[in-house]
Design a protein around this motif. Structure first.
Motif, short mmCIF file in Angstrom:
data_model
loop_
_atom_site.label_atom_id
_atom_site.label_comp_id
_atom_site.label_asym_id
_atom_site.label_seq_id
_atom_site.Cartn_x
_atom_site.Cartn_y
_atom_site.Cartn_z
N ASN A 45 0.47 -1.62 -0.50
CA ASN A 45 0.29 0.15 0.00
C ASN A 45 1.26 1.22 0.30
OD1 ASN A 45 -2.44 -0.70 0.60
ND2 ASN A 45 -1.68 -1.67 1.46
N ARG A 46 1.80 1.30 0.87
CA ARG A 46 2.82 2.45 0.48
C ARG A 46 3.54 2.37 -0.61
NH1 ARG A 46 7.58 4.09 0.81
NH2 ARG A 46 8.62 2.31 -0.08
N LYS A 47 3.76 1.50 -1.36
CA LYS A 47 4.49 1.44 -2.41
C LYS A 47 3.47 2.34 -3.37
CE LYS A 47 7.72 -1.90 -3.15
NZ LYS A 47 8.30 -3.32 -2.75
N PHE A 48 2.51 1.11 -3.51
CA PHE A 48 1.33 2.42 -4.50
C PHE A 48 1.21 3.38 -4.45
CE2 PHE A 48 -3.12 3.48 -4.94
CZ PHE A 48 -3.16 3.02 -6.39
N GLY A 49 0.69 4.41 -2.98
CA GLY A 49 1.07 5.32 -2.87
C GLY A 49 1.99 6.26 -3.54
N GLN A 50 3.60 5.63 -3.27
CA GLN A 50 4.54 6.38 -3.73
C GLN A 50 4.29 6.10 -5.58
OE1 GLN A 50 8.11 4.43 -1.94
NE2 GLN A 50 9.28 6.53 -2.97
N ALA A 51 3.87 5.16 -5.90
CA ALA A 51 3.94 5.12 -7.55
C ALA A 51 3.14 6.35 -7.75
CB ALA A 51 4.25 3.66 -8.22
N TYR A 52 1.51 5.81 -7.58
CA TYR A 52 1.14 6.87 -8.15
C TYR A 52 0.91 8.50 -7.76
CZ TYR A 52 -3.40 8.31 -8.54
OH TYR A 52 -5.62 9.36 -8.96
#
Length: 320
Positions: A251-258
Motif C-alpha cells: 500500500n505504501r509503495k502503491f501510494g508512492q508510485a501513484y
C-alpha cells in the motif's frame, strides 16, 4: 489439529508454512489455473520461502474443506463474497472455525468481512480474524512480531491463540471485532497516504498523518458501535510501522508510485477500502478528511500534492 489454508499467495503460503512449523497438519489450497499454485506445485517454493514436504498442496476446494478442523482464508478481500458462496455450497463447512486473514472492507457496501462471510455461509460457522503487523520477509528470517486474533466468541479466540502462539508470533486476544476489522482495513488507507507523502518528498508529514489518522478512524469505529481505543492497538496503530514506513508494504509503495506518476502492479487492498470508507462516512455521518482526500485523488483525479498540502496545512484549529 488439521488446518486448511485457502489461498496460496504471499501471505497464504506463509501462513501454511507457519502453521506447519508450530506443529499442525496443513493442506494448502490454490486455484488450479493460478500462477502461484503452479509455481508451488512445480518447485515447492515462491519468492519468500520453501514449503516442507509435510504440507499437502491441493486444488480441490471440497477436499481442502473436508480435511480441516479449522479453515484459514487468505485471498483478496473484494473476492470474499463470491468465494464464500462457493464454500456455502459445500456441506462440510458447517460447524467449523473459519479465520479470515485479509484486511479490507467490501467496497460497494461498506460491510466488514466477517459480515460478508456470515451473510453467505450462515451462522453455523465460527468466524474469526487474524490481523496485525508483520511481513513474510521478516518472519522467514526469524524476526518476531505481535498479532491479534479476534472473534465474537472469546472461547474461539482463546482456542486459536493457544493453538498458534509461538516465539515467532505472539498473539493477543482481540476483544473488539468491529474495531479490529475496521482498524486492520484502514491502516492500508493510511499506508497509501504515507506512500504519497513519500513520493512527494513530504515524508516528515507522516507523523501528522499518524496522529490525525488514528483520530479519524477511532471516530468511525465509535460510530459503528466498536471501541475507539482499539484503533490504538495492534490492528491499526500497531501496524503503522509495517505499513507507513516499510519497503515491504504494497500500500505504501502503491501510494508512492501513484504520486510519482508510475504504475504499481501488485495488489494494494487500501484502494478498495478508500471506496468503502466513502460509503461508511455517509452512512454513519462521520467526517473522514484523510480518507476523503484520498478518494478525491484516486477516483476524482484531483492533484495529489495540492490535495494533501491543503489537507495537512488547512486553517488553524484546535488539535482536540
Amino acid at each position: 489439529m488439521n488446518i486448511s489454508v485457502l489461498g496460496c499467495g504471499r501471505w497464504g503460503t506463509f501462513i501454511a508454512w507457519y502453521i506447519n512449523k508450530v506443529g499442525h497438519q496443513v493442506m494448502l489450497w490454490g486455484r488450479e489455473n493460478s500462477r502461484n499454485y503452479h509455481s508451488l506445485k512445480e518447485n515447492r517454493k515462491n519468492d519468500y520461502l520453501s514449503l516442507p514436504d509435510t504440507i499437502e498442496l491441493n486444488n480441490s476446494l471440497e477436499t481442502a474443506v473436508s480435511f480441516a478442523d479449522t479453515i484459514i482464508i487468505s485471498i483478496s478481500a473484494q473476492e470474499l463474497r463470491s468465494f464464500a458462496k462457493q464454500l456455502h455450497a459445500l456441506s462440510g463447512i458447517q460447524g467449523k472455525t473459519v479465520i479470515l486473514c485479509m484486511k479490507g472492507i467490501e467496497a460497494n457496501s461498506g460491510k466488514r468481512l466477517t459480515q460478508v462471510f456470515s451473510e453467505e455461509v450462515g451462522k453455523h460457522v465460527n468466524v474469526a480474524i487474524w490481523v496485525g503487523p508483520g511481513h513474510v520477509q521478516d518472519f522467514v528470517n526469524d524476526i518476531p512480531n505481535c498479532m491479534v486474533i479476534s472473534s465474537e466468541n472469546i472461547e474461539v479466540t482463546k482456542e486459536i491463540v493457544n493453538a498458534f502462539n509461538s516465539d515467532l508470533i505472539r498473539f493477543y486476544y482481540g476483544q473488539d471485532l468491529i474495531g479490529n476489522e475496521i482498524g486492520a482495513a484502514t491502516k492500508n488507507v493510511m499506508g497509501i497516504a504515507a506512500g504519497m507523502l513519500d513520493g512527494l518528498h513530504y515524508s516528515s508529514l507522516k507523523g501528522s498523518l499518524m496522529a490525525r489518522g488514528t483520530r479519524e478512524i477511532s471516530r468511525l469505529v465509535r460510530a459503528m458501535g466498536g471501541n475507539d481505543i482499539t484503533i490504538y492497538g495492534l490492528s491499526h496503530l500497531g501496524d503503522y510501522e509495517a505499513t507507513l514506513f516499510s519497503d515491504h508494504s504494497h500500500n505504501r509503495k502503491f501510494g508512492q508510485a501513484y504520486a510519482q506518476g508510475e504504475k504499481f502492479e501488485k495488489l494494494a487492498e487500501g484502494v478498495s477500502t478508500v471506496k468503502a470508507l466513502k460509503e461508511l462516512s455517509v452512512k454513519y455521518d462521520v467526517e473522514l478528511p484523510i480518507s476523503s482526500a484520498l478518494y478525491e485523488i484516486l477516483f476524482e483525479e484531483k492533484d495529489a500534492k495540492e490535495t494533501l498540502v491543503n489537507l495537512f496545512l488547512r486553517p488553524v484549529k484546535f488539535e482536540f
